[in-house]
Design an enzyme around this catalytic site. Structure first.
Site, PDB file in Angstrom:
ATOM      1  N   ASP A   1      13.456  11.513   3.076  1.00 15.02           N
ATOM      2  CA  ASP A   1      14.127  10.620   3.623  1.00 15.02           C
ATOM      3  C   ASP A   1      15.604  10.868   3.184  1.00 15.02           C
ATOM      4  O   ASP A   1      16.474  10.730   3.779  1.00 15.02           O
ATOM      5  CB  ASP A   1      13.369   9.284   3.423  1.00 15.02           C
ATOM      6  CG  ASP A   1      14.555   8.320   4.227  1.00 15.02           C
ATOM      7  OD1 ASP A   1      14.511   8.480   5.247  1.00 15.02           O
ATOM      8  OD2 ASP A   1      14.734   7.213   3.543  1.00 15.02           O
TER       9      ASP A   1
ATOM     10  N   LEU B   1     -11.082   4.003   2.001  1.00 14.28           N
ATOM     11  CA  LEU B   1     -12.174   3.765   1.214  1.00 14.28           C
ATOM     12  C   LEU B   1     -11.932   3.591  -0.326  1.00 14.28           C
ATOM     13  O   LEU B   1     -12.966   3.845  -1.148  1.00 14.28           O
ATOM     14  CB  LEU B   1     -13.282   4.720   1.426  1.00 14.28           C
ATOM     15  CG  LEU B   1     -13.734   4.613   3.033  1.00 14.28           C
ATOM     16  CD1 LEU B   1     -14.901   5.947   3.219  1.00 14.28           C
ATOM     17  CD2 LEU B   1     -14.333   3.366   3.631  1.00 14.28           C
ATOM     18  N   CYS B   2     -10.675   3.346  -0.592  1.00 15.64           N
ATOM     19  CA  CYS B   2     -10.386   3.366  -1.989  1.00 15.64           C
ATOM     20  C   CYS B   2     -10.542   1.663  -2.521  1.00 15.64           C
ATOM     21  O   CYS B   2     -10.251   1.064  -1.611  1.00 15.64           O
ATOM     22  CB  CYS B   2      -8.838   3.824  -2.383  1.00 15.64           C
ATOM     23  SG  CYS B   2      -8.650   5.656  -2.621  1.00 15.64           S
ATOM     24  N   HIS B   3     -11.162   1.602  -3.788  1.00 17.54           N
ATOM     25  CA  HIS B   3     -10.960   0.581  -4.180  1.00 17.54           C
ATOM     26  C   HIS B   3      -9.686  -0.170  -4.720  1.00 17.54           C
ATOM     27  O   HIS B   3      -8.871   0.733  -5.351  1.00 17.54           O
ATOM     28  CB  HIS B   3     -12.085   0.563  -5.390  1.00 17.54           C
ATOM     29  CG  HIS B   3     -13.576   0.897  -5.096  1.00 17.54           C
ATOM     30  ND1 HIS B   3     -13.809   2.390  -4.961  1.00 17.54           N
ATOM     31  CD2 HIS B   3     -14.632   0.288  -4.878  1.00 17.54           C
ATOM     32  CE1 HIS B   3     -15.101   2.405  -4.627  1.00 17.54           C
ATOM     33  NE2 HIS B   3     -15.516   1.097  -4.534  1.00 17.54           N
TER      34      HIS B   3
ATOM     35  N   MET C   1      -6.567   9.274  -6.754  1.00 22.30           N
ATOM     36  CA  MET C   1      -5.726   9.128  -5.214  1.00 22.30           C
ATOM     37  C   MET C   1      -4.704   8.367  -5.618  1.00 22.30           C
ATOM     38  O   MET C   1      -3.768   8.500  -5.020  1.00 22.30           O
ATOM     39  CB  MET C   1      -6.821   8.340  -4.598  1.00 22.30           C
ATOM     40  CG  MET C   1      -8.186   9.057  -4.016  1.00 22.30           C
ATOM     41  SD  MET C   1      -7.644  10.611  -3.361  1.00 22.30           S
ATOM     42  CE  MET C   1      -6.578  10.066  -2.293  1.00 22.30           C
ATOM     43  N   GLU C   2      -4.554   7.488  -6.740  1.00 24.29           N
ATOM     44  CA  GLU C   2      -3.180   6.748  -6.832  1.00 24.29           C
ATOM     45  C   GLU C   2      -2.122   7.608  -7.460  1.00 24.29           C
ATOM     46  O   GLU C   2      -1.133   7.559  -6.953  1.00 24.29           O
ATOM     47  CB  GLU C   2      -3.489   5.823  -8.200  1.00 24.29           C
ATOM     48  CG  GLU C   2      -4.194   4.348  -7.726  1.00 24.29           C
ATOM     49  CD  GLU C   2      -5.741   4.544  -7.212  1.00 24.29           C
ATOM     50  OE1 GLU C   2      -6.388   5.618  -7.657  1.00 24.29           O
ATOM     51  OE2 GLU C   2      -6.066   3.543  -6.685  1.00 24.29           O
TER      52      GLU C   2
END
Lengths: 165, 165, 165, 165, 165, 165
Positions: free
Chosen positions: D131, D78-80, D116-117
């Site tokens: 990793d 739901l992120c733009h 969010m980014e």
């Protein structure tokens, strides 16, 4: 005291479940799907005569369909990533109904079927046809997207009656 | 005269090195990872009661986690592309600590392990939980992301003590 | 009466055709490709001395090249998706010509060759070198992108004469 | 008679809802997030001394984090989609706790926030650190992923107390 | 006592740094780039006569180049995501040298230049030409990839001398 | 003498042409599209009762549709990259015809329309419904994909007659 409730207890129906294909045999599989786009007389005859301003409608749609098949597992949440060994897109020009028929064949040697890849190829090719022609006819309609044939895998081979593909 | 200096001579530490798995056997492998997100009382009880404005928090996070696992080799530079045969995301609601626990299982028959895929699935599911609830609590915290269990491959099977998964 | 004309009848040359590799054997394959980027004295000596403002030019380009190889089938329409088992990028600093030479090795056990993956790795690494240095020299040139060596598969092994890679 | 039932009537909680930002002002926004990865003494000192076999751990993680930020709207349903104008990843080596601290800053001029980014950048950088070091320590743990600061937008500026970033 | 050392203190050169364009004006920008692929007589005349087995070489390469431009910020780590308003790919058939010349124009109204997008379009189109013709000539070479013209932005307009584009 | 022939001289119809929107105004735009999937009685009643083995069919399809809208410019070669400000997917259960109706609304403030984004959202949601239910009914059909309404931009507002959306 900590009270741990499984997700499934709150919302069983929300449980998205990717099928486990780890134990399935690697076999040769293929699927064929089709779909149609219907357009106005003008848009259709411009497509036949290769006059749409955005370029060669069928060439662009063919490549988009091939690329779309490869993106299937990115688009459809529960599809497995696959290594397609062949994608083929063909078009038929249906004069009597002003439709373009799109047919996609996908093949691989793998653990799961490729009908979603074939359906995705058809859908993306149809959307691209729409995009290429929409300046002339914004009211086109995409119809009849379905699987025609499936070969390989546990469920056996089948084919929609009366189809040759 | 041309003087050719290997990159490694200027900057040994910059040498990103993808492990060569060409000769490794294809074996069945799986990994399980977990992680936690802690939220305020309000955000947590809204999650329990499915009242967040953005929708069903756990359903969206579950699908995002599955899709995230499939994107692992795009996100982590030295991961090999893999064909996951199973991804499963489960949630537990931990009332005593106002946490959601996320567990991801990944499986494949391949030449390299899938713990990075499981960790990526957990991380993307956790980020999605954050996104769905952040209007209510912007101060949530994601913790405890780790591998719980690994099976298959040269390094043998192991499991974090005391875990059942 | 419906009159169905195959796409190939209107526009034979538009027929993009992905080679069918379904029946090909899975064998170990590898390919090596190279390319060059030439820059001004100033840009070149800043690269040598690691002084470009955007950071460590070669490190960033190396990772970009590896990631680029994994994106090959997304970028090149008729390439098959592959599971690369090894990607390796090396740089040489050619003082006499103010060039950086980029070499990429790709490997897999699969049904089709990996020279496009190696060429894509070289190209993306070269583009990244350009991006990192363009503030100092916007007139750089990328040259000499070609395949040096190919092993495995039906067409047999071959190597550009006089190369060691 | 056709009986049309809205989806919301069967399954209200399934309604994923992307916030409508069409009417929001374009303003300058930024967000800072952090996270930590804790590792064994051996893995940690190898990271300090740049001796991990996969290469320069921090360089690779830094680039992965920047690339991850740009993929946020692909990963979080739901992120733009956004056009980030700046992503910056920094690391701190915390000797006393054998942790690496990751900090990400994201900026844009746009209609919605970028926390969010920033969180995605931190998460992808942390996964990449995992990793790069997992051959030495498969039991590492990622912790403390949270937002530290947010500027711009309707909700005003805020910052976690005691942080300077 | 905790001893926090900035990443830059261990490894200054590893600091990948995305330019901050937050404060830059949104202006109309465009860039033109070119590149060449040289092939054998046979491959070249088959391209002219549209006889390569994989299909219409130039059509496929043109679409791949357009799609490649849109993927620039995914491929080049420190490029900003952009909303291209125009991508145009043109080919010239150079009989005397058995080359195809590729020219790409990119445009946008934005905060940063589009020369990397134009260069990426040229590179991906060139790689696609290689892929389409490599069955006939595996020794082709891609050369002369450079920026010809740049308009808009702080650095002003410039153009390689003697070019019209 | 070098003889340069424009691509357009060999193959006018191959000229894929992305519309130049650089000069177009940024305005608020929206589009609504719909589509249908028809299934067998059994598959349909299992969907109503949320009993499909792969999970909550409509939740998964809704999220896939939203994510699909964001991928439009990657799938459709000549679509411009856009920053959608809103995507909304709704389903109706049509008992009399055993169909699910899918409706997608897309919005943005930008230089070009969003009908392709809305159509892509509908198509990907429909394909996901297919994938979720195909174990029960492999013969489903996707139909009636079209644009219902368009607002904003040079071509003015329009709406398919008799529709409310």
């Amino acid at each position: 005291m900590s009270q741990n409730v499984k997700f499934s207890h709150i919302n069983d129906q929300g449980k998205a479940n990717m099928v486990d294909v780890t134990e399935k045999n690697v076999t040769q599989r293929q699927a064929v799907a089709e779909g149609f786009i219907k357009m106005s007389k003008q848009a259709f005859s411009m497509l036949r005569d290769n006059q749409h301003a955005k370029g060669d409608v069928l060439s662009v749609a063919q490549i988009a369909g091939i690329q779309g098949a490869k993106k299937c597992s990115e688009l459809i949440p529960l599809c497995h990533p696959l290594m397609l060994s062949k994608v083929q897109i063909e078009f038929e020009i249906l004069d009597s109904t002003q439709q373009v028929r799109i047919q996609a064949l996908c093949k691989l040697a793998g653990q799961t079927g490729v009908e979603m890849e074939a359906l995705t190829a058809v859908s993306v090719a149809a959307l691209t046809l729409f995009d290429m022609c929409k300046a002339v006819d914004p009211l086109m309609e995409i119809d009849g997207i379905r699987v025609l044939k499936k070969q390989g895998g546990k469920s056996g081979d089948w084919q929609v009656e009366g189809m040759q593909c």
